[in-house]
Every structure is written in structure tokens, then in C-alpha cells.
Write a protein that holds these residues in place. Structure first.
Motif, PDB file in Angstrom:
ATOM      1  N   ASP A 209      27.231  60.791 -78.686  1.00 45.60           N
ATOM      2  CA  ASP A 209      25.774  60.647 -78.730  1.00 45.60           C
ATOM      3  C   ASP A 209      25.320  60.458 -80.171  1.00 45.60           C
ATOM      4  OD1 ASP A 209      25.597  61.062 -76.003  1.00 45.60           O
ATOM      5  OD2 ASP A 209      24.950  63.154 -76.161  1.00 45.60           O
ATOM      6  N   LEU A 210      24.467  59.456 -80.393  1.00 43.78           N
ATOM      7  CA  LEU A 210      23.836  59.236 -81.691  1.00 43.78           C
ATOM      8  C   LEU A 210      22.327  59.156 -81.502  1.00 43.78           C
ATOM      9  CD1 LEU A 210      26.173  56.486 -83.224  1.00 43.78           C
ATOM     10  CD2 LEU A 210      26.240  58.949 -83.673  1.00 43.78           C
ATOM     11  N   ILE A 211      21.580  59.478 -82.557  1.00 40.01           N
ATOM     12  CA  ILE A 211      20.117  59.451 -82.509  1.00 40.01           C
ATOM     13  C   ILE A 211      19.596  58.542 -83.607  1.00 40.01           C
ATOM     14  CG2 ILE A 211      18.057  60.830 -83.050  1.00 40.01           C
ATOM     15  CD1 ILE A 211      19.150  63.085 -81.418  1.00 40.01           C
ATOM     16  N   TYR A 212      18.581  57.738 -83.255  1.00 36.94           N
ATOM     17  CA  TYR A 212      17.911  56.911 -84.263  1.00 36.94           C
ATOM     18  C   TYR A 212      16.433  57.295 -84.349  1.00 36.94           C
ATOM     19  CZ  TYR A 212      16.813  54.174 -80.004  1.00 36.94           C
ATOM     20  OH  TYR A 212      16.410  53.782 -78.745  1.00 36.94           O
ATOM     21  N   GLY A 213      15.876  57.089 -85.534  1.00 30.59           N
ATOM     22  CA  GLY A 213      14.481  57.459 -85.782  1.00 30.59           C
ATOM     23  C   GLY A 213      14.344  58.741 -86.582  1.00 30.59           C
ATOM     24  N   ILE A 214      15.449  59.255 -87.122  1.00 28.60           N
ATOM     25  CA  ILE A 214      15.424  60.482 -87.929  1.00 28.60           C
ATOM     26  C   ILE A 214      14.713  60.206 -89.252  1.00 28.60           C
ATOM     27  CG2 ILE A 214      16.870  62.212 -89.072  1.00 28.60           C
ATOM     28  CD1 ILE A 214      19.047  61.557 -86.987  1.00 28.60           C
ATOM     29  N   ASP A 215      13.992  61.191 -89.742  1.00 31.52           N
ATOM     30  CA  ASP A 215      13.281  61.050 -91.008  1.00 31.52           C
ATOM     31  C   ASP A 215      14.264  60.676 -92.118  1.00 31.52           C
ATOM     32  OD1 ASP A 215      11.077  61.173 -92.763  1.00 31.52           O
ATOM     33  OD2 ASP A 215      11.603  63.208 -93.344  1.00 31.52           O
ATOM     34  N   GLY A 216      13.970  59.600 -92.834  1.00 24.09           N
ATOM     35  CA  GLY A 216      14.818  59.134 -93.917  1.00 24.09           C
ATOM     36  C   GLY A 216      15.917  58.180 -93.499  1.00 24.09           C
ATOM     37  N   GLN A 217      16.082  57.969 -92.203  1.00 18.48           N
ATOM     38  CA  GLN A 217      17.131  57.060 -91.725  1.00 18.48           C
ATOM     39  C   GLN A 217      16.753  55.613 -92.052  1.00 18.48           C
ATOM     40  OE1 GLN A 217      17.763  56.881 -87.389  1.00 18.48           O
ATOM     41  NE2 GLN A 217      19.907  57.394 -87.784  1.00 18.48           N
ATOM     42  N   THR A 218      17.719  54.844 -92.490  1.00 13.52           N
ATOM     43  CA  THR A 218      17.509  53.443 -92.828  1.00 13.52           C
ATOM     44  C   THR A 218      18.466  52.585 -92.003  1.00 13.52           C
ATOM     45  OG1 THR A 218      19.189  53.423 -94.568  1.00 13.52           O
ATOM     46  CG2 THR A 218      16.947  54.129 -95.196  1.00 13.52           C
ATOM     47  N   PRO A 219      18.237  51.278 -91.956  1.00 12.68           N
ATOM     48  CA  PRO A 219      19.213  50.418 -91.279  1.00 12.68           C
ATOM     49  C   PRO A 219      20.626  50.596 -91.825  1.00 12.68           C
ATOM     50  CG  PRO A 219      17.186  49.211 -91.647  1.00 12.68           C
ATOM     51  CD  PRO A 219      17.035  50.522 -92.352  1.00 12.68           C
ATOM     52  N   ALA A 220      20.755  50.804 -93.128  1.00 13.53           N
ATOM     53  CA  ALA A 220      22.086  50.968 -93.718  1.00 13.53           C
ATOM     54  C   ALA A 220      22.733  52.281 -93.286  1.00 13.53           C
ATOM     55  CB  ALA A 220      21.985  50.906 -95.237  1.00 13.53           C
ATOM     56  N   SER A 221      21.955  53.370 -93.279  1.00 13.32           N
ATOM     57  CA  SER A 221      22.550  54.655 -92.888  1.00 13.32           C
ATOM     58  C   SER A 221      22.825  54.689 -91.386  1.00 13.32           C
ATOM     59  CB  SER A 221      21.634  55.817 -93.285  1.00 13.32           C
ATOM     60  OG  SER A 221      20.417  55.807 -92.546  1.00 13.32           O
ATOM     61  N   TRP A 222      21.978  54.021 -90.602  1.00 11.52           N
ATOM     62  CA  TRP A 222      22.223  53.908 -89.155  1.00 11.52           C
ATOM     63  C   TRP A 222      23.513  53.130 -88.899  1.00 11.52           C
ATOM     64  CZ3 TRP A 222      22.091  55.737 -84.661  1.00 11.52           C
ATOM     65  CH2 TRP A 222      21.918  55.020 -83.469  1.00 11.52           C
ATOM     66  N   ARG A 223      23.727  52.078 -89.663  1.00 11.19           N
ATOM     67  CA  ARG A 223      24.960  51.307 -89.532  1.00 11.19           C
ATOM     68  C   ARG A 223      26.174  52.170 -89.897  1.00 11.19           C
ATOM     69  NH1 ARG A 223      26.617  45.782 -89.700  1.00 11.19           N
ATOM     70  NH2 ARG A 223      28.898  45.823 -89.679  1.00 11.19           N
ATOM     71  N   ARG A 224      26.032  53.053 -90.891  1.00 11.80           N
ATOM     72  CA  ARG A 224      27.153  53.913 -91.252  1.00 11.80           C
ATOM     73  C   ARG A 224      27.513  54.847 -90.104  1.00 11.80           C
ATOM     74  NH1 ARG A 224      24.543  54.340 -96.274  1.00 11.80           N
ATOM     75  NH2 ARG A 224      23.903  56.503 -95.908  1.00 11.80           N
ATOM     76  N   SER A 225      26.508  55.397 -89.429  1.00 11.79           N
ATOM     77  CA  SER A 225      26.791  56.265 -88.281  1.00 11.79           C
ATOM     78  C   SER A 225      27.418  55.486 -87.141  1.00 11.79           C
ATOM     79  CB  SER A 225      25.498  56.943 -87.793  1.00 11.79           C
ATOM     80  OG  SER A 225      25.245  58.136 -88.496  1.00 11.79           O
ATOM     81  N   LEU A 226      26.897  54.303 -86.860  1.00 12.27           N
ATOM     82  CA  LEU A 226      27.459  53.474 -85.794  1.00 12.27           C
ATOM     83  C   LEU A 226      28.929  53.152 -86.081  1.00 12.27           C
ATOM     84  CD1 LEU A 226      24.450  51.037 -85.308  1.00 12.27           C
ATOM     85  CD2 LEU A 226      25.268  52.668 -83.596  1.00 12.27           C
ATOM     86  N   ASP A 227      29.221  52.747 -87.298  1.00 12.22           N
ATOM     87  CA  ASP A 227      30.597  52.372 -87.635  1.00 12.22           C
ATOM     88  C   ASP A 227      31.525  53.587 -87.649  1.00 12.22           C
ATOM     89  OD1 ASP A 227      30.026  49.694 -87.758  1.00 12.22           O
ATOM     90  OD2 ASP A 227      29.703  49.665 -89.923  1.00 12.22           O
ATOM     91  N   ALA A 228      30.995  54.733 -88.067  1.00 14.71           N
ATOM     92  CA  ALA A 228      31.817  55.947 -88.039  1.00 14.71           C
ATOM     93  C   ALA A 228      32.179  56.319 -86.605  1.00 14.71           C
ATOM     94  CB  ALA A 228      31.072  57.096 -88.710  1.00 14.71           C
ATOM     95  N   ALA A 229      31.227  56.149 -85.692  1.00 16.13           N
ATOM     96  CA  ALA A 229      31.517  56.414 -84.278  1.00 16.13           C
ATOM     97  C   ALA A 229      32.496  55.378 -83.731  1.00 16.13           C
ATOM     98  CB  ALA A 229      30.219  56.402 -83.470  1.00 16.13           C
ATOM     99  N   LEU A 230      32.292  54.117 -84.052  1.00 17.37           N
ATOM    100  CA  LEU A 230      33.158  53.048 -83.540  1.00 17.37           C
ATOM    101  C   LEU A 230      34.595  53.187 -84.034  1.00 17.37           C
ATOM    102  CD1 LEU A 230      30.707  50.024 -83.874  1.00 17.37           C
ATOM    103  CD2 LEU A 230      31.648  50.946 -81.742  1.00 17.37           C
TER     104      LEU A 230
END
Length: 449
Positions: A209-230
Motif C-alpha cells: 500500500d502506498l499513499i499520495y497527497g502527503i504534505d510535502g510530497q512531490t512528483p519526484a518523491s512519489w516516483r521514488r516510493s513507486l520505484d522502491a515498491a516496484l
């Protein structure tokens, strides 16, 4: 059935409510007749039931969480809770009777965090599901929720041995600053170690499970979480938009949403969706993405729209064709503790205490929204066979509005009602639009506690 015209608003807020069940528990009320479970289940189909066991304990409570769970379990509380769970399982199995076949097609342990329990307690939990409720956990899909801190090798070994086929771990973010912003303190190394232990235990399906819309989250940091999960090649990924709800940690901190936040979440949703699709994942709903080579999801004969559910535990709900029932619902920690304490001292589980009746109109709404929110859509013939008429006849105004907003896929053909990509993106607005006026009124009248 709907007859009143619906006027499309000038702007649609995409994140009204996550519809994981209908009617929502805030529409439930105490049942004055406290109907006997044996009478409720008499004549119901019981050959393809779903079984859900609820464990209302967590080591911490995340800032976004409005689930029925408490922090910690002092004294012998987990033992007392499992004792009550066993009493409830026995009472429910007796209520199902022997007039027809009783079979569970799927099972799940949720919470809370089921792996908050020790390895020995998890073994007992499986015994309750099998000997108490009558489920064969090794013969049906069994999904279990876990967290990085509680996914220990001994707990995972018990679950693997008892037949768990799917482990779902709530990571939410691999970026430590974002985890803190969501009031979920965790270290990246702890998360990665837990994922390694899960993979070592060889469960057929890993969900992250991942969450988007967190305070301070950016497209770049979201991509880091996605890639870490992948990097773990999970068979499933769930992408959840962040919500700030009353009485949660973020709610108490004064966090709130606005149009700019809606736009941020939509952008991050589309980025995550497109990235997972490019990696070969298939979209099953707004939130769920699955590898095409993942093992089968389970029984082909179980359908959440039509089949019953047995929920065990003070936060679980049960479904018959005409009544959805549970126990009292709360978000505030003091209220939750009180409800759990009352549950552990309950001796008689033979009656339904809190719930909501489901008439023909509500059954139509539930079938439509639970089918339509799946990416595969809904076969019109299935709906017509169950209800006698078609969805366009029962909900002309709502479907016309969805079409005008571009939420329905015009290429689906007359026999299939399916959402467009934009419709899937707005699932959290589309689902609530199908709520009945009575359910809306009951939800609005509910006083959060």
C-alpha cells in the motif's frame, strides 16, 4: 430506484469518499428488535461466503487512520479478545445451521494490524477461523494485513504454514520525511527488512500500500516510493489518496483539503497509474494494480455484490441479502477502548446489535456501485438477471450525468457498463453519487465519536 433528475455541478470534487462498502457504517443504527442471527441467515445462500476476522490493535496509529483500532493491548487484552472471538465464531456457525451447505470461498484477517498478535496468538486466530467458523484456510484464498514493525519471521512462518496466500503491507511512503508528515514514524531500512522477510516466507501474493497527497510530497518523491515498491516486484500495489478525516491525528492537527490539494492528488494519481501501467501492471480499480502473471485471485464463484459475508470481531461487519450488521462504530480512541472492552465481556453473540436494512433499491445501488468501480465494469445482463430491469431504467439520471462528465466508456458496448480512465480517476466522487437519499441523511446525522 432513482427518478429525480440530477443536475451536474459546475465542478466535481474528485475525493468525496472512499466507497469500500455500502451502506457505510455511519448509516448503521442500533437495531431495536435485535434480530436473532439464526433467523437472519435462514434461507440465505451460504455456499460462497466470505469470512473476515478483525483484530483492532496496532503498535501506533497513523495520522490518516480512521479505522476501528487502538494502540497497544495492556494486560491480557489480546487473550480476552481472542476468547470473545472464539465465542462469537461458535455462535455464528450455530446460527448458519445445517439446512444447506455452509462454505467459505475467501477469508481475510484485517484490522488494525493482525500481526500485532504474537505467533502463538496468530495460530489460535487460525484455529478460531477453522474450528470455530468452519473455514478451510488451506483451501481458500487467505489475505492478511501486516505492518513493517510486526512482520516478524515467526509470525510470517505461522501464517505461511496455515495457508495465507496474500500478505498486504502498509508502507504508505518509502520517504522517511513523508512518513513523518503522515504521522507514521518508520525508517526505510525497517520497511525494506520487513519486505525481505515476507518474500523469504514465499507468500504467493505480496501487496504494498502506498499513499499520495502527503504534505510535502512531490512528483519526484512519489516516483521514488513507486520505484522502491516496484523493486520488490509485488504482485499487487494499492495506491490510496490521502484523506483527512474527523478525530484522526491529521484532523486534530488542523490539516484540511482544498481545490489545490485535489489537483495535487489527481496529478499524483495519474503519474502513479501511468508509471505502473508502463511497468506492465493491470489496473483493476482506481486503487488496485496487479501483475498479469500474479496467481489467481481466488474463487471464481464468489461475488461481493451478491454473496454473504461473516465478520467476526468488534469492528467487522456481516452481510445478508436484507441486513448489514456489526457492532458500534467509533474513531476516537477512548470510545474504541470502551467498545473493545464491552466486546471482550460479551457472552451472547446470537443476535445482531447494530446495522441497516437493505431493501430492493439499496441492493440495486450496492450492486451497481460495487461493480462499476471495478475497471472491468458490469455486465448489464447480470444486473438484469438479478433485478429484472436494467441499470439505465433504474438509474437514468445518475448514468446520464456520469456520461455527460465523460466518466463512462463509450466503447464498452451496450452490454457492458464500464468506466473510462477519467471515470476511474473520479471513483471517489462517482461512488457517493449513487448513495440513496436515506443513506445520505443517516450519514449526515451521525455524530462522530
Amino acid at each position: 430506484m432513482s427518478t429525480a433528475p440530477v443536475t451536474a455541478p459546475a465542478a466535481v470534487r474528485p475525493y468525496e469518499s472512499y466507497v469500500y462498502a455500502y451502506p457505510h457504517k455511519t448509516a448503521y443504527r442500533p437495531l431495536p428488535d435485535r434480530p436473532a442471527l439464526r433467523a437472519l441467515w435462514a434461507g440465505q445462500r451460504t455456499d460462497a461466503l466470505s469470512l473476515y476476522l478483525h483484530i483492532p490493535f496496532c503498535e501506533v496509529r497513523c495520522g490518516f487512520c480512521n479505522l476501528f483500532t487502538r494502540i497497544g493491548a495492556p494486560g491480557e487484552l489480546t487473550t480476552r479478545y481472542l476468547d470473545a472471538l472464539a465465542r462469537q465464531a461458535t455462535a455464528v456457525r450455530e446460527a448458519l445451521g445445517d439446512d444447506g451447505p455452509v462454505r467459505f470461498a475467501a477469508a481475510a484477517f484485517g484490522g488494525g494490524t493482525p500481526t500485532f498478535l504474537t505467533a502463538g496468538e496468530l495460530d489460535r486466530l487460525c484455529d478460531i477461523a477453522e474450528t470455530g467458523a468452519g473455514a478451510d484456510l488451506r483451501a481458500v484464498p487467505l489475505s492478511v494485513e501486516t505492518s513493517p514493525a510486526t512482520a516478524t519471521a515467526d509470525r510470517l512462518a505461522v501464517l505461511a504454514d496455515r495457508g495465507a496466500t496474500r500478505l498486504s503491507i502498509g508502507v504508505q511512503s518509502f520517504v522517511e520525511e513523508e512518513a513523518r508528515a503522515a504521522v507514521r514514524p518508520q525508517r526505510r531500512a525497517e520497511v525494506e527488512a520487513a519486505l525481505g522477510r515476507i518474500r523469504d516466507a514465499r507468500f504467493p501474493v505480496l501487496n504494498i500500500d502506498l499513499i499520495y497527497g502527503i504534505d510535502g510530497q512531490t512528483p519526484a518523491s512519489w516516483r521514488r516510493s513507486l520505484d522502491a515498491a516496484l523493486a520488490w516486484r509485488p504482485e499487487e500495489l494499492y495506491l490510496y489518496p490521502l484523506y483527512v478525516r474527523p478525530l484522526t491525528g491529521l484532523g486534530r492537527l488542523g490539516a484540511s483539503g482544498d481545490a489545490a490539494w485535489d489537483e495535487q492528488r489527481l496529478r499524483l494519481y495519474r503519474q502513479g497509474r501511468d508509471h505502473l501501467l508502463a511497468q506492465g501492471y493491470e489496473q483493476r480499480s482506481m486503487r488496485m494494480f496487479r501483475r498479469p502473471d500474479a496467481p489467481s485471485e481466488g474463487a471464481d464463484d464468489y461475488a461481493c455484490q451478491t454473496d454473504g459475508m461473516i465478520g467476526l470481531g468488534c469492528g467487522a461487519r456481516s452481510y445478508t441479502a436484507t441486513l448489514h450488521y456489526s457492532f458500534d462504530y467509533a474513531v476516537d480512541m477512548r470510545e474504541i477502548r470502551s467498545i473493545i472492552d464491552a466486546y471482550t465481556t460479551t457472552e451472547d453473540f446470537s443476535r445482531a446489535e447494530v446495522g441497516r436494512r437493505v431493501d430492493g433499491d439499496e441492493a440495486r445501488r450496492r450492486h451497481l456501485l460495487q461493480s462499476l468501480l471495478q475497471a472491468a465494469g458490469m455486465e448489464v445482463a447480470d444486473y438484469r438477471e438479478r433485478f429484472g430491469g436494467g441499470p439505465a431504467e433504474d438509474f437514468p439520471a445518475e448514468l446520464a450525468r456520469f456520461a455527460a462528465l465523460g466518466w463512462l466508456d463509450p466503447a464498452a458496448g451496450p452490454g457492458l457498463l464500464r468506466l473510462s480512465p477519467e471515470g476511474l480517476a473520479h471513483s471517489d466522487a462517482l461512488g457517493p453519487a449513487l448513495f440513496s437519499p436515506a443513506v445520505r441523511a443517516a450519514m449526515a446525522a451521525y455524530l462522530p465519536k
